[in-house]
Scaffold this motif. Sequence first.
Motif, PDB file in Angstrom:
ATOM      1  N   ARG A 158       0.869  -1.139   0.042  1.00 49.53           N
ATOM      2  CA  ARG A 158      -0.005   0.006  -0.046  1.00 49.53           C
ATOM      3  C   ARG A 158       0.898   1.242  -0.011  1.00 49.53           C
ATOM      4  NH1 ARG A 158      -4.931   0.446   0.198  1.00 49.53           N
ATOM      5  NH2 ARG A 158      -4.930   2.155   1.556  1.00 49.53           N
ATOM      6  N   PHE A 159       0.223   2.412  -0.386  1.00 52.35           N
ATOM      7  CA  PHE A 159       1.178   3.483  -0.637  1.00 52.35           C
ATOM      8  C   PHE A 159       0.127   4.528  -0.068  1.00 52.35           C
ATOM      9  CE2 PHE A 159       2.647   0.759  -3.874  1.00 52.35           C
ATOM     10  CZ  PHE A 159       3.948   0.912  -3.858  1.00 52.35           C
ATOM     11  N   LEU A 160       0.901   5.677   0.586  1.00 50.28           N
ATOM     12  CA  LEU A 160       0.564   6.932   0.915  1.00 50.28           C
ATOM     13  C   LEU A 160       1.065   7.882  -0.177  1.00 50.28           C
ATOM     14  CD1 LEU A 160       0.462   6.864   4.704  1.00 50.28           C
ATOM     15  CD2 LEU A 160      -1.291   6.526   3.316  1.00 50.28           C
ATOM     16  N   VAL A 161       0.114   8.918  -0.211  1.00 47.84           N
ATOM     17  CA  VAL A 161       0.606  10.096  -1.289  1.00 47.84           C
ATOM     18  C   VAL A 161       0.401  11.169  -0.162  1.00 47.84           C
ATOM     19  CG1 VAL A 161       0.537  11.495  -3.147  1.00 47.84           C
ATOM     20  CG2 VAL A 161       0.136   9.119  -3.248  1.00 47.84           C
ATOM     21  N   VAL A 162       1.423  12.045   0.182  1.00 43.49           N
ATOM     22  CA  VAL A 162       1.405  13.145   1.161  1.00 43.49           C
ATOM     23  C   VAL A 162       1.994  14.371   0.747  1.00 43.49           C
ATOM     24  CG1 VAL A 162       2.329  13.654   3.480  1.00 43.49           C
ATOM     25  CG2 VAL A 162       2.122  11.144   2.939  1.00 43.49           C
ATOM     26  N   LEU A 163       0.996  15.349   0.910  1.00 38.10           N
ATOM     27  CA  LEU A 163       1.302  16.685   0.593  1.00 38.10           C
ATOM     28  C   LEU A 163       1.591  17.303   1.666  1.00 38.10           C
ATOM     29  CD1 LEU A 163       1.362  18.919  -1.802  1.00 38.10           C
ATOM     30  CD2 LEU A 163      -1.186  19.145  -1.117  1.00 38.10           C
ATOM     31  N   THR A 164       3.115  18.200   1.906  1.00 41.66           N
ATOM     32  CA  THR A 164       3.426  18.579   3.011  1.00 41.66           C
ATOM     33  C   THR A 164       4.028  20.018   2.666  1.00 41.66           C
ATOM     34  OG1 THR A 164       5.796  17.968   2.872  1.00 41.66           O
ATOM     35  CG2 THR A 164       4.284  16.523   4.113  1.00 41.66           C
ATOM     36  N   ASP A 165       4.014  20.866   3.750  1.00 41.65           N
ATOM     37  CA  ASP A 165       4.563  22.311   3.551  1.00 41.65           C
ATOM     38  C   ASP A 165       6.158  22.026   3.773  1.00 41.65           C
ATOM     39  OD1 ASP A 165       2.247  23.502   3.724  1.00 41.65           O
ATOM     40  OD2 ASP A 165       2.050  23.876   5.588  1.00 41.65           O
ATOM     41  N   VAL A 166       6.934  22.871   2.996  1.00 43.04           N
ATOM     42  CA  VAL A 166       8.301  22.798   3.081  1.00 43.04           C
ATOM     43  C   VAL A 166       8.497  23.714   4.050  1.00 43.04           C
ATOM     44  CG1 VAL A 166      10.243  23.403   1.619  1.00 43.04           C
ATOM     45  CG2 VAL A 166       8.583  22.213   0.476  1.00 43.04           C
ATOM     46  N   ARG A 167       9.363  23.213   4.888  1.00 45.58           N
ATOM     47  CA  ARG A 167       9.953  24.318   6.175  1.00 45.58           C
ATOM     48  C   ARG A 167      11.253  24.908   5.675  1.00 45.58           C
ATOM     49  NH1 ARG A 167      10.290  19.278   8.852  1.00 45.58           N
ATOM     50  NH2 ARG A 167      12.200  18.485   8.819  1.00 45.58           N
ATOM     51  N   PRO A 168      11.435  26.006   6.079  1.00 45.30           N
ATOM     52  CA  PRO A 168      12.602  26.784   5.678  1.00 45.30           C
ATOM     53  C   PRO A 168      14.034  26.107   6.470  1.00 45.30           C
ATOM     54  CG  PRO A 168      11.369  28.249   7.370  1.00 45.30           C
ATOM     55  CD  PRO A 168      10.643  26.835   6.724  1.00 45.30           C
ATOM     56  N   LEU A 169      14.929  25.968   5.671  1.00 42.57           N
ATOM     57  CA  LEU A 169      16.193  25.299   6.315  1.00 42.57           C
ATOM     58  C   LEU A 169      16.803  26.327   7.495  1.00 42.57           C
ATOM     59  CD1 LEU A 169      18.002  23.091   6.252  1.00 42.57           C
ATOM     60  CD2 LEU A 169      19.350  23.956   4.361  1.00 42.57           C
ATOM     61  N   ASP A 170      16.904  26.115   8.533  1.00 42.80           N
ATOM     62  CA  ASP A 170      17.412  27.077   9.547  1.00 42.80           C
ATOM     63  C   ASP A 170      18.830  26.483  10.115  1.00 42.80           C
ATOM     64  OD1 ASP A 170      16.612  24.978  11.070  1.00 42.80           O
ATOM     65  OD2 ASP A 170      15.236  25.964  12.273  1.00 42.80           O
ATOM     66  N   VAL A 195      19.974  20.143  10.553  1.00 39.96           N
ATOM     67  CA  VAL A 195      19.774  18.827   9.845  1.00 39.96           C
ATOM     68  C   VAL A 195      18.303  18.527   9.912  1.00 39.96           C
ATOM     69  CG1 VAL A 195      20.219  16.447   9.191  1.00 39.96           C
ATOM     70  CG2 VAL A 195      22.142  18.140   9.982  1.00 39.96           C
ATOM     71  N   ARG A 196      17.781  18.350   8.555  1.00 44.43           N
ATOM     72  CA  ARG A 196      16.507  17.958   8.434  1.00 44.43           C
ATOM     73  C   ARG A 196      16.114  16.559   8.918  1.00 44.43           C
ATOM     74  NH1 ARG A 196      14.632  20.800   2.920  1.00 44.43           N
ATOM     75  NH2 ARG A 196      14.209  22.942   4.129  1.00 44.43           N
ATOM     76  N   ASN A 197      15.052  16.214   9.867  1.00 43.91           N
ATOM     77  CA  ASN A 197      15.060  14.642  10.258  1.00 43.91           C
ATOM     78  C   ASN A 197      13.476  14.746  10.273  1.00 43.91           C
ATOM     79  OD1 ASN A 197      14.739  12.236  11.519  1.00 43.91           O
ATOM     80  ND2 ASN A 197      16.403  12.679  12.805  1.00 43.91           N
ATOM     81  N   PRO A 244       8.904  16.145  11.746  1.00 42.88           N
ATOM     82  CA  PRO A 244       8.349  15.731  10.261  1.00 42.88           C
ATOM     83  C   PRO A 244       7.767  17.329   9.731  1.00 42.88           C
ATOM     84  CG  PRO A 244       6.790  14.829  11.832  1.00 42.88           C
ATOM     85  CD  PRO A 244       8.249  15.462  12.636  1.00 42.88           C
ATOM     86  N   GLU A 245       7.732  17.312   8.592  1.00 41.56           N
ATOM     87  CA  GLU A 245       7.193  18.575   7.782  1.00 41.56           C
ATOM     88  C   GLU A 245       5.402  18.482   8.123  1.00 41.56           C
ATOM     89  OE1 GLU A 245      10.064  19.690   4.187  1.00 41.56           O
ATOM     90  OE2 GLU A 245       8.535  18.138   3.894  1.00 41.56           O
ATOM     91  N   ARG A 246       4.871  19.490   8.262  1.00 45.47           N
ATOM     92  CA  ARG A 246       3.399  19.754   8.433  1.00 45.47           C
ATOM     93  C   ARG A 246       2.678  19.178   7.147  1.00 45.47           C
ATOM     94  NH1 ARG A 246       0.418  25.085   9.537  1.00 45.47           N
ATOM     95  NH2 ARG A 246      -0.646  24.934   7.544  1.00 45.47           N
TER      96      ARG A 246
END
Length: 71
Positions: A3-15, A18-20, A25-27
């Motif tokens: 099964r698959f999930l397709v997720v639309l998220t907001d891109v958070r600014p790189l501050d 390191v993104r983890n 997680p992104e909203r």
Amino acid sequence: MTRFLVVLTDVRPLDGRVRNERTCPERRRQVVGASSREAADRIAGAFMALGMVRAGRQRVKVIAVGWGREG
């Protein structure tokens, strides 16, 4: 069957951090389930046509979430 999930998220600014996705997680804006990779790709393609995605403010992710047996 996978099964698959397709997720639309907001891109958070790189501050500078390191993104983890596991710890911060992104909203999520929209989550849609699909029973095949082809269906997930079609949904993702529709999301990618959105203005916010094309402008780089949102992102589309396709995630395989379940492994099972086809019967």
